[in-house]
Design a protein around this motif. Structure first.
Motif, mmCIF file in Angstrom:
data_model
loop_
_atom_site.group_PDB
_atom_site.id
_atom_site.type_symbol
_atom_site.label_atom_id
_atom_site.label_comp_id
_atom_site.label_asym_id
_atom_site.label_seq_id
_atom_site.Cartn_x
_atom_site.Cartn_y
_atom_site.Cartn_z
ATOM 1 N N ARG A 248 8.378 65.350 70.391
ATOM 2 C CA ARG A 248 8.912 65.960 68.766
ATOM 3 C C ARG A 248 7.273 65.758 68.306
ATOM 4 O O ARG A 248 6.473 67.242 67.309
ATOM 5 C CB ARG A 248 9.320 64.493 68.422
ATOM 6 N N GLU A 249 6.305 64.878 67.869
ATOM 7 C CA GLU A 249 5.136 65.254 67.622
ATOM 8 C C GLU A 249 4.664 66.381 67.960
ATOM 9 O O GLU A 249 3.879 66.577 67.089
ATOM 10 C CB GLU A 249 4.713 63.776 67.957
ATOM 11 N N LEU A 250 4.602 66.630 69.299
ATOM 12 C CA LEU A 250 3.741 67.478 69.647
ATOM 13 C C LEU A 250 3.842 69.020 69.269
ATOM 14 O O LEU A 250 3.100 70.002 69.040
ATOM 15 C CB LEU A 250 3.221 67.271 71.450
ATOM 16 N N SER A 251 4.883 68.791 69.206
ATOM 17 C CA SER A 251 6.200 70.780 69.163
ATOM 18 C C SER A 251 5.894 70.267 67.383
ATOM 19 O O SER A 251 5.770 71.566 67.421
ATOM 20 C CB SER A 251 7.450 69.759 68.997
ATOM 21 N N GLN A 252 5.958 69.637 66.437
ATOM 22 C CA GLN A 252 6.085 70.087 65.444
ATOM 23 C C GLN A 252 4.834 70.362 64.541
ATOM 24 O O GLN A 252 4.456 71.007 63.608
ATOM 25 C CB GLN A 252 5.550 68.151 64.435
ATOM 26 N N ALA A 253 3.608 69.366 65.790
ATOM 27 C CA ALA A 253 2.053 70.030 65.059
ATOM 28 C C ALA A 253 1.715 72.116 65.805
ATOM 29 O O ALA A 253 1.012 72.206 65.116
ATOM 30 C CB ALA A 253 0.878 69.409 66.497
ATOM 31 N N HIS A 254 2.706 72.148 66.858
ATOM 32 C CA HIS A 254 2.399 73.631 66.864
ATOM 33 C C HIS A 254 3.212 74.576 65.697
ATOM 34 O O HIS A 254 2.489 75.523 65.073
ATOM 35 C CB HIS A 254 3.264 74.352 68.160
ATOM 36 N N PHE A 255 3.604 73.752 65.147
ATOM 37 C CA PHE A 255 4.960 74.457 63.901
ATOM 38 C C PHE A 255 3.131 74.488 62.734
ATOM 39 O O PHE A 255 4.004 75.634 61.634
ATOM 40 C CB PHE A 255 5.553 73.857 63.589
ATOM 41 N N LYS A 256 2.613 73.544 62.364
ATOM 42 C CA LYS A 256 2.195 73.192 61.449
ATOM 43 C C LYS A 256 1.356 74.256 61.765
ATOM 44 O O LYS A 256 0.081 74.364 60.374
ATOM 45 C CB LYS A 256 2.338 71.470 61.659
ATOM 46 N N ALA A 257 0.536 74.260 62.716
ATOM 47 C CA ALA A 257 -0.597 74.859 63.288
ATOM 48 C C ALA A 257 -0.531 76.717 62.276
ATOM 49 O O ALA A 257 -1.236 77.313 61.551
ATOM 50 C CB ALA A 257 -1.364 75.030 64.325
ATOM 51 N N ASN A 258 0.630 77.322 62.417
ATOM 52 C CA ASN A 258 1.791 78.020 61.812
ATOM 53 C C ASN A 258 1.623 78.689 60.392
ATOM 54 O O ASN A 258 2.059 79.518 59.998
ATOM 55 C CB ASN A 258 2.548 78.685 62.933
ATOM 56 N N GLY A 259 1.219 77.244 59.923
ATOM 57 C CA GLY A 259 1.896 77.456 58.397
ATOM 58 C C GLY A 259 3.853 77.492 57.778
ATOM 59 O O GLY A 259 4.469 77.552 57.393
ATOM 60 N N LEU A 260 4.095 77.156 59.599
ATOM 61 C CA LEU A 260 6.027 76.979 59.483
ATOM 62 C C LEU A 260 6.251 75.836 59.140
ATOM 63 O O LEU A 260 5.944 74.751 59.212
ATOM 64 C CB LEU A 260 6.357 77.638 60.869
ATOM 65 N N GLY A 261 7.657 75.532 57.293
ATOM 66 C CA GLY A 261 8.433 74.467 58.029
ATOM 67 C C GLY A 261 8.929 74.385 58.318
ATOM 68 O O GLY A 261 9.005 75.277 59.625
ATOM 69 N N LEU A 262 9.818 72.519 58.647
ATOM 70 C CA LEU A 262 10.119 73.038 59.564
ATOM 71 C C LEU A 262 11.782 72.100 59.300
ATOM 72 O O LEU A 262 12.336 71.898 59.844
ATOM 73 C CB LEU A 262 9.573 71.082 59.448
ATOM 74 N N GLU A 263 12.266 73.575 57.749
ATOM 75 C CA GLU A 263 13.452 72.595 57.109
ATOM 76 C C GLU A 263 14.352 73.325 58.254
ATOM 77 O O GLU A 263 15.341 73.155 58.949
ATOM 78 C CB GLU A 263 13.629 73.726 56.066
ATOM 79 N N ASN A 264 14.379 74.540 59.352
ATOM 80 C CA ASN A 264 14.883 75.563 60.116
ATOM 81 C C ASN A 264 15.118 75.186 61.066
ATOM 82 O O ASN A 264 15.465 75.428 62.477
ATOM 83 C CB ASN A 264 15.028 77.152 60.016
ATOM 84 N N HIS A 265 14.738 74.226 61.987
ATOM 85 C CA HIS A 265 14.013 74.015 62.618
ATOM 86 C C HIS A 265 13.910 72.019 63.486
ATOM 87 O O HIS A 265 13.564 71.410 63.066
ATOM 88 C CB HIS A 265 12.351 74.580 63.349
ATOM 89 N N GLN A 266 14.949 72.183 64.402
ATOM 90 C CA GLN A 266 15.470 70.770 65.235
ATOM 91 C C GLN A 266 13.968 70.092 66.150
ATOM 92 O O GLN A 266 14.419 71.193 66.905
ATOM 93 C CB GLN A 266 16.696 70.336 64.774
ATOM 94 N N PHE A 267 14.174 68.901 66.641
ATOM 95 C CA PHE A 267 13.634 68.408 67.660
ATOM 96 C C PHE A 267 14.263 67.345 68.030
ATOM 97 O O PHE A 267 14.767 66.285 67.264
ATOM 98 C CB PHE A 267 11.424 67.769 67.535
ATOM 99 N N VAL A 268 15.129 67.397 68.907
ATOM 100 C CA VAL A 268 16.058 67.017 69.298
ATOM 101 C C VAL A 268 15.484 65.662 71.004
ATOM 102 O O VAL A 268 15.089 66.722 71.751
ATOM 103 C CB VAL A 268 17.576 67.268 70.091
ATOM 104 N N VAL A 269 15.329 64.429 70.798
ATOM 105 C CA VAL A 269 14.910 63.673 72.017
ATOM 106 C C VAL A 269 16.422 63.307 72.841
ATOM 107 O O VAL A 269 16.646 62.459 72.524
ATOM 108 C CB VAL A 269 14.138 62.494 71.412
ATOM 109 N N MET A 270 16.505 63.583 73.680
ATOM 110 C CA MET A 270 17.819 64.197 74.268
ATOM 111 C C MET A 270 17.886 64.352 75.784
ATOM 112 O O MET A 270 17.101 65.678 75.805
ATOM 113 C CB MET A 270 19.294 64.316 73.630
ATOM 114 N N ASP A 271 18.529 63.765 76.621
ATOM 115 C CA ASP A 271 19.004 64.613 78.110
ATOM 116 C C ASP A 271 19.409 66.372 78.020
ATOM 117 O O ASP A 271 20.338 65.798 77.377
ATOM 118 C CB ASP A 271 19.940 63.859 78.894
ATOM 119 N N VAL A 272 18.791 67.069 78.806
ATOM 120 C CA VAL A 272 19.862 68.774 78.466
ATOM 121 C C VAL A 272 21.207 67.700 78.404
ATOM 122 O O VAL A 272 21.449 68.586 77.580
ATOM 123 C CB VAL A 272 18.973 69.204 79.156
#
Length: 387
Positions: A248-272
């Protein structure tokens, strides 16, 4: 130099251009770890190789000629590899790509990646690691423009997994560009870097329109690089699912690097597989589902093997795929042929109507040995489902 006698089938493989050597290729038990001369059962010379155990195979053919691994020899290999990648070197949109790729560049056991102004060496066996200083010296003569380098030990040993090699130290993390998208990466933190460079053409398709106006589900998402590419390509919503808490933390770093808000982007820690059940219960639907699992995985509940179980992922994805949706099915299993992978996908799709619209394998910077199918390990099918 030690001479080793190869069996008839191994002789045919060497003559056909296969460089990877298997333990069953020799008539006698192998105990050496270093450069050897290969001969057939009549004593005829077949080539120069080195033996050193690694995750796959026990060594590599270096040349069909008698050679010595010197600095000049390595400089020659690096110059050829650099010339092949001129288009990447000249790009303003991509600053991270592979510079040297094992048997595709005629030296199995070694890969070198470029991350901005830094090189990342991966050592796949002890022989290659012992040549480290020679390899680095030759590399610096061909790539003097790079500011520094790091290394990854990818074979069983007591050595640190990751280490600083030379030059300036990189920021941790720092940003690279790929297809005009920014990604936050790290070079000296275990074996991972935050992105798998061999998927840059697949991410490029998401940037270039495959995800436009769509909802995207990214399974086994790691740092959600596919999700970021989709978001930059106009996806209206992404969901990234991975069992690792750090994802989750590493994923959000990519989004922030591109100036993307996280409102429409979810990060789920769960078995597939648990997420598939969750999505069905909540009647969730996605227009594009990306499925890129590890070749083999085990958790407390079950084990997963691409060779045997990939069809289960496809079948469960169908339950939450929008009408006329798209599945991006990926594997990096080198022990699985393209046709075997396609059959796994078809088994999961069953009797519904579908269309294979694209197949991507390793991109141009990941040069392959065209005489060995396992060298071109990446297989990514894009499938339009007409349900």
């Amino acid at each position: 130099m030690i001479k080793l006698v190869m069996g008839d089938l191994a002789e045919k493989r060497v003559k056909s251009g296969v460089q990877l050597i298997d333990g069953r290729d020799f008539l006698d038990q192998i105990v050496t770890d270093g450069v050897v001369s290969l001969v057939n059962q009549k004593g005829a010379f077949l080539g120069t190789a080195y033996l050193s155990r690694q995750n796959k195979g026990i060594g590599w053919v270096l040349s069909r000629e008698a050679i010595e691994v010197t600095e000049d020899y390595l400089i020659h290999l690096f110059k050829k590899a650099k010339q092949k990648r001129r288009q990447f070197e000249m790009s303003d949109l991509t600053t991270a790509y592979r510079l040297f790729n094992q048997d595709g560049d005629n030296l199995g056991g070694l890969t070198i990646d470029r991350y901005g102004d830094y090189a990342l060496f991966s050592w796949y066996n002890s022989y290659i690691y012992r040549q480290k200083e020679l390899i680095i010296s030759a590399f610096q003569k061909v790539f003097p423009e790079l500011k520094g380098a790091y290394g990854k030990v990818r074979f069983k040993s007591d050595l640190p997994e990751s280490s600083y090699l030379y030059g300036e130290e990189a920021l941790n993390p720092f940003e690279i560009l790929e297809n005009g998208v920014r990604y936050s990466v790290f070079l000296n933190d275990g074996l991972m870097t935050g992105i798998f460079l061999d998927q840059h053409e697949v991410r490029g398709s998401l940037v270039d329109g495959l995800a436009l106006g769509k909802t995207v589900l990214n399974m086994f998402s790691y740092t959600a690089a596919f999700s970021v590419a989709a978001a930059m390509g106009g996806a209206i919503e992404t969901t990234s699912v991975d069992l690792a808490k750090r994802s989750r933390e590493l994923s959000q770093a990519h989004f922030k690097a591109n100036g993307l808000g996280l409102e429409n982007h979810q990060f789920v820690v769960m078995d597939v597989f648990d997420y598939f059940k969750y999505a069905r219960r909540h009647a969730l639907k996605f227009d594009v589902i990306v499925i890129d699992p590890p070749s083999f995985a085990r958790n407390k509940k079950q084990t997963f093997s691409v060779l045997k179980d990939y069809h289960k992922l496809i079948a469960q994805a169908l339950d939450i795929l929008s009408p006329r949706g798209i599945i991006v099915a990926s594997t990096n299993a080198s022990n699985m042929t393209t046709q075997q992978f396609k059959k796994q996908i078809q088994k999961g799709l069953g009797k519904i109507k579908y269309q294979f619209i694209d197949l991507k394998q390793l991109p141009g910077d990941f040069t392959v040995n065209k005489n060995d199918e396992s060298s071109n390990y990446l297989k990514v099918f894009t499938i339009k489902v007409n349900q």
